[in-house]
Design a protein around this motif. Structure first.
Motif, PDB file in Angstrom:
ATOM      1  N   GLY A 255      19.194  -1.578  -4.818  1.00 51.63           N
ATOM      2  CA  GLY A 255      20.566  -0.896  -3.601  1.00 51.63           C
ATOM      3  C   GLY A 255      20.502  -0.184  -2.542  1.00 51.63           C
ATOM      4  N   GLY A 256      19.493  -1.073  -1.363  1.00 55.58           N
ATOM      5  CA  GLY A 256      20.062  -1.738   0.081  1.00 55.58           C
ATOM      6  C   GLY A 256      19.268  -0.838   0.581  1.00 55.58           C
ATOM      7  N   ILE A 257      17.835  -1.180  -0.089  1.00 54.86           N
ATOM      8  CA  ILE A 257      16.544  -0.454   1.052  1.00 54.86           C
ATOM      9  C   ILE A 257      16.179  -2.082   1.483  1.00 54.86           C
ATOM     10  N   ALA A 258      15.439  -1.815   3.016  1.00 55.87           N
ATOM     11  CA  ALA A 258      14.386  -2.676   2.855  1.00 55.87           C
ATOM     12  C   ALA A 258      13.480  -3.415   2.869  1.00 55.87           C
ATOM     13  N   ILE A 259      12.586  -4.106   2.396  1.00 54.58           N
ATOM     14  CA  ILE A 259      11.270  -3.650   2.138  1.00 54.58           C
ATOM     15  C   ILE A 259      10.409  -4.799   3.034  1.00 54.58           C
ATOM     16  N   ALA A 260       8.595  -4.710   2.489  1.00 54.18           N
ATOM     17  CA  ALA A 260       7.800  -6.086   3.381  1.00 54.18           C
ATOM     18  C   ALA A 260       7.240  -6.532   2.079  1.00 54.18           C
ATOM     19  N   PRO A 261       7.321  -7.638   1.981  1.00 54.89           N
ATOM     20  CA  PRO A 261       6.883  -7.806   1.226  1.00 54.89           C
ATOM     21  C   PRO A 261       5.361  -7.999   1.320  1.00 54.89           C
ATOM     22  N   HIS A 262       4.398  -7.660  -0.072  1.00 60.61           N
ATOM     23  CA  HIS A 262       2.834  -7.494   0.471  1.00 60.61           C
ATOM     24  C   HIS A 262       2.480  -7.553  -0.931  1.00 60.61           C
ATOM     25  N   VAL A 263       0.933  -8.345  -1.296  1.00 60.67           N
ATOM     26  CA  VAL A 263       0.371  -8.289  -1.927  1.00 60.67           C
ATOM     27  C   VAL A 263      -0.977  -7.753  -2.291  1.00 60.67           C
ATOM     28  N   VAL A 264      -1.402  -7.059  -1.245  1.00 54.02           N
ATOM     29  CA  VAL A 264      -2.392  -5.896  -1.540  1.00 54.02           C
ATOM     30  C   VAL A 264      -2.315  -4.674  -1.806  1.00 54.02           C
ATOM     31  N   GLN A 265      -2.725  -4.097  -2.608  1.00 51.55           N
ATOM     32  CA  GLN A 265      -2.440  -2.778  -2.687  1.00 51.55           C
ATOM     33  C   GLN A 265      -3.443  -1.675  -2.325  1.00 51.55           C
ATOM     34  N   ARG A 266      -4.648  -2.452  -1.882  1.00 51.81           N
ATOM     35  CA  ARG A 266      -5.655  -1.171  -2.135  1.00 51.81           C
ATOM     36  C   ARG A 266      -7.535  -2.133  -0.991  1.00 51.81           C
ATOM     37  N   VAL A 267      -7.439  -2.393  -0.308  1.00 49.91           N
ATOM     38  CA  VAL A 267      -9.193  -2.568  -0.688  1.00 49.91           C
ATOM     39  C   VAL A 267     -10.240  -1.493  -0.206  1.00 49.91           C
ATOM     40  N   ARG A 268     -10.774  -2.120  -0.793  1.00 48.09           N
ATOM     41  CA  ARG A 268     -12.256  -0.636  -0.912  1.00 48.09           C
ATOM     42  C   ARG A 268     -13.155  -1.325  -0.784  1.00 48.09           C
ATOM     43  N   THR A 269     -14.749  -0.865  -0.637  1.00 43.43           N
ATOM     44  CA  THR A 269     -16.182  -1.347  -0.702  1.00 43.43           C
ATOM     45  C   THR A 269     -16.379  -1.398  -2.641  1.00 43.43           C
ATOM     46  N   ALA A 270     -17.794  -2.421  -2.233  1.00 43.93           N
ATOM     47  CA  ALA A 270     -18.465  -2.236  -3.133  1.00 43.93           C
ATOM     48  C   ALA A 270     -18.525  -1.227  -4.063  1.00 43.93           C
ATOM     49  N   ARG A 271     -19.159  -0.539  -3.311  1.00 47.13           N
ATOM     50  CA  ARG A 271     -19.288   1.106  -3.131  1.00 47.13           C
ATOM     51  C   ARG A 271     -18.359   2.179  -3.722  1.00 47.13           C
ATOM     52  N   GLY A 272     -16.777   1.525  -3.344  1.00 47.73           N
ATOM     53  CA  GLY A 272     -15.957   2.451  -3.242  1.00 47.73           C
ATOM     54  C   GLY A 272     -15.039   3.282  -2.438  1.00 47.73           C
ATOM     55  N   ARG A 273     -15.660   2.926  -1.492  1.00 46.44           N
ATOM     56  CA  ARG A 273     -15.169   3.738  -0.239  1.00 46.44           C
ATOM     57  C   ARG A 273     -13.202   2.650   0.076  1.00 46.44           C
ATOM     58  N   THR A 274     -12.588   3.522   0.010  1.00 47.40           N
ATOM     59  CA  THR A 274     -10.939   3.045   0.306  1.00 47.40           C
ATOM     60  C   THR A 274     -11.648   2.311   1.376  1.00 47.40           C
ATOM     61  N   LEU A 275     -10.575   1.315   1.761  1.00 49.69           N
ATOM     62  CA  LEU A 275     -10.742   0.887   3.268  1.00 49.69           C
ATOM     63  C   LEU A 275      -9.137   0.520   3.948  1.00 49.69           C
ATOM     64  N   TYR A 276      -8.422   0.227   2.265  1.00 47.93           N
ATOM     65  CA  TYR A 276      -7.085   0.268   2.570  1.00 47.93           C
ATOM     66  C   TYR A 276      -6.186   0.874   1.691  1.00 47.93           C
ATOM     67  N   GLN A 277      -5.846   1.487   1.826  1.00 47.54           N
ATOM     68  CA  GLN A 277      -4.557   1.765   0.877  1.00 47.54           C
ATOM     69  C   GLN A 277      -2.894   1.966   0.829  1.00 47.54           C
ATOM     70  N   ARG A 278      -2.364   1.261   0.009  1.00 50.09           N
ATOM     71  CA  ARG A 278      -0.885   0.739   0.851  1.00 50.09           C
ATOM     72  C   ARG A 278      -0.108   2.090   0.309  1.00 50.09           C
ATOM     73  N   GLY A 279       1.517   2.044   1.087  1.00 53.89           N
ATOM     74  CA  GLY A 279       1.461   3.970   0.836  1.00 53.89           C
ATOM     75  C   GLY A 279       3.302   3.361   1.613  1.00 53.89           C
ATOM     76  N   GLY A 280       3.826   4.123   0.564  1.00 52.90           N
ATOM     77  CA  GLY A 280       5.513   3.762   1.075  1.00 52.90           C
ATOM     78  C   GLY A 280       5.468   2.871   0.414  1.00 52.90           C
ATOM     79  N   SER A 281       7.424   2.568  -0.231  1.00 59.35           N
ATOM     80  CA  SER A 281       7.984   1.969  -0.247  1.00 59.35           C
ATOM     81  C   SER A 281       8.809   1.346  -0.118  1.00 59.35           C
ATOM     82  N   GLY A 282       9.471   1.754   1.015  1.00 59.17           N
ATOM     83  CA  GLY A 282      10.521   1.392   1.606  1.00 59.17           C
ATOM     84  C   GLY A 282      10.651   1.145   3.455  1.00 59.17           C
ATOM     85  N   LEU A 283      11.503   0.483   3.733  1.00 61.09           N
ATOM     86  CA  LEU A 283      11.338   0.502   5.484  1.00 61.09           C
ATOM     87  C   LEU A 283      13.040   1.128   5.775  1.00 61.09           C
ATOM     88  N   GLY A 284      13.492   2.176   4.284  1.00 61.77           N
ATOM     89  CA  GLY A 284      14.687   2.648   4.604  1.00 61.77           C
ATOM     90  C   GLY A 284      16.407   2.129   4.707  1.00 61.77           C
TER      91      GLY A 284
END
Length: 406
Positions: A255-284
């Protein structure tokens, strides 16, 4: 020194490393003897191992997401295993059956949601034979697959799908681009010109709106590669990656929204601590909704009556654009529904010509092979704005005249 490419060199280097480990006290002399007696061997996978292309891409971008991290981490990706397998099957089976006949050595496929989540990525015909990722790292000429950026620029400057331009020979300082069929049809609408990929009209439009404006449009939609602002930009002479092209077509599907192609959704430690979480779905917003509707109407015609008529996706409204570079060195098809945007590239690593392979041929076949199972069981949905778009008025005489001479 990879054992897949240079087994002798890898074996010699292994002896050096083992000796150094023995001298440093990490292994005993007996352990060195055992290891030396059992050198590494290449194990061929049952399939092409295409998921490794996506895994390599993940490894390349992890540092940017979480920085250097020495402990074990778990990376959750956007790849859908079923779609990845379907993409690999579609590409490899088509090339196994027809690659030798048409002198096609390699191919790549990228499929993502309209929001930019990569669901499948195949960077080559067989990962075990070549780890070079042609979906992400290779830059190739997109040919006429680049034309939507020309037409969008024209629409944004007041033209419409029904605007008429003349298809006739054009001369730009000695450069005389021709249509693929070397035929000219006189007065045609922009919808007709895009669906049939008429080169002279695309060049005239690019000159009318200026090549610089076309480049700005392409960059606005997501093309990151350097583009030369000259008349030939209308025919896709500047090199881009498959990932870029698919990402730049996504705004038409969402519908006209710019995007950033991405492949990583989440990164966490082996014990479950989140190091990175993908946020947002568009760039305007980068395309006004009315122009999205117009472009979808025009590119849908490419599949209905134009150069991609071989594309078959029963019941699903789909749109896209074919592309073929000079001397058949590259063949493309980037097509989409409101649920998935998929691009296919075929060619040879050394740039040698294929045997008259066009974007409307094998790339469309591979796209269809993948998209049909990818849409099974998914509720049908219209393209953004398409249900409100005006009829494009492709005349029967025009279609008959074109295809009776091909």
């Amino acid at each position: 020194l990879a054992p897949t490419r240079n087994p002798e060199g890898a074996a010699q280097r292994a002896q050096v490393v083992l000796a150094a480990m023995r001298d440093a006290g990490f292994v005993s002399a007996d352990m060195v003897k055992v290891a030396a007696a059992h050198p590494a061997k290449v194990v061929k996978t049952i399939n092409g191992g295409s998921a490794n292309y996506a895994a390599d891409w993940v490894m390349d971008i992890l540092d940017d997401l979480v920085g250097r991290y020495d402990d074990d981490i778990v990376v959750e990706t956007t790849i859908a295993p079923a779609l990845q397998a379907a993409a690999e099957k579609a590409l490899t089976e088509e090339l196994d059956q027809k690659g030798q006949k048409f002198l096609v050595g390699q191919g790549a496929l990228v499929a993502m949601t309209p929001e930019g989540a990569v669901r499948a990525l195949v960077g080559g015909r067989n990962y075990a034979e070549s780890q070079f990722n042609r979906a992400v790292s290779a830059k190739r000429q997109p040919g006429s697959a680049f034309k939507p950026f020309v037409y969008l620029t024209a629409l944004e400057r007041g033209l419409t799908p029904q605007t008429v331009r003349e298809d006739r020979p054009v001369n730009v300082r000695g450069w005389q681009p021709e249509n693929y069929t070397r035929e000219y049809f006189g007065q045609v609408t922009l919808t007709q010109a895009l669906a049939m990929s008429l080169n002279t009209v695309a060049v005239r439009l690019a000159l009318e709106v200026t090549p610089k404006a076309v480049v700005q449009t392409a960059h606005r939609l997501g093309i990151a590669s350097k583009l030369e602002p000259n008349a030939s930009i209308a025919l896709g002479t500047s090199e881009v990656s498959v990932l870029e092209m698919v990402g730049a077509f996504a705004p038409f599907a969402n519908g006209g929204i710019a995007i950033a192609p991405h492949v990583v959704q989440r990164v966490r430690t082996a014990r479950g601590r989140t190091l990175y979480q993908r946020g947002g779905s568009g760039l305007g917003r980068v395309i006004d909704a009315r122009y999205v509707a117009m472009m979808n109407a025009m590119m849908q015609e490419t599949l209905l009556t134009g150069t991609a008529r071989k594309a078959e996706l029963p019941n699903w409204p789909a749109a896209g654009k074919t592309g073929t570079s000079q001397d058949f060195r590259d063949a493309w098809f980037v097509g989409y529904t409101s649920r998935l945007v998929t691009g296919v590239w075929l060619g040879n690593d050394d740039g040698s010509p294929m045997k008259k392979v066009t974007g409307g041929g094998l790339p469309v076949d591979i796209w269809t092979r993948f998209m049909r199972p990818a849409h099974q069981g998914v509720p049908v949905a219209a393209l953004p704005g398409r249900q409100d778009a005006a009829s494009d008025g492709l005349d029967t005489w025009f279609i008959d005249r074109l295809f009776s001479r091909r």
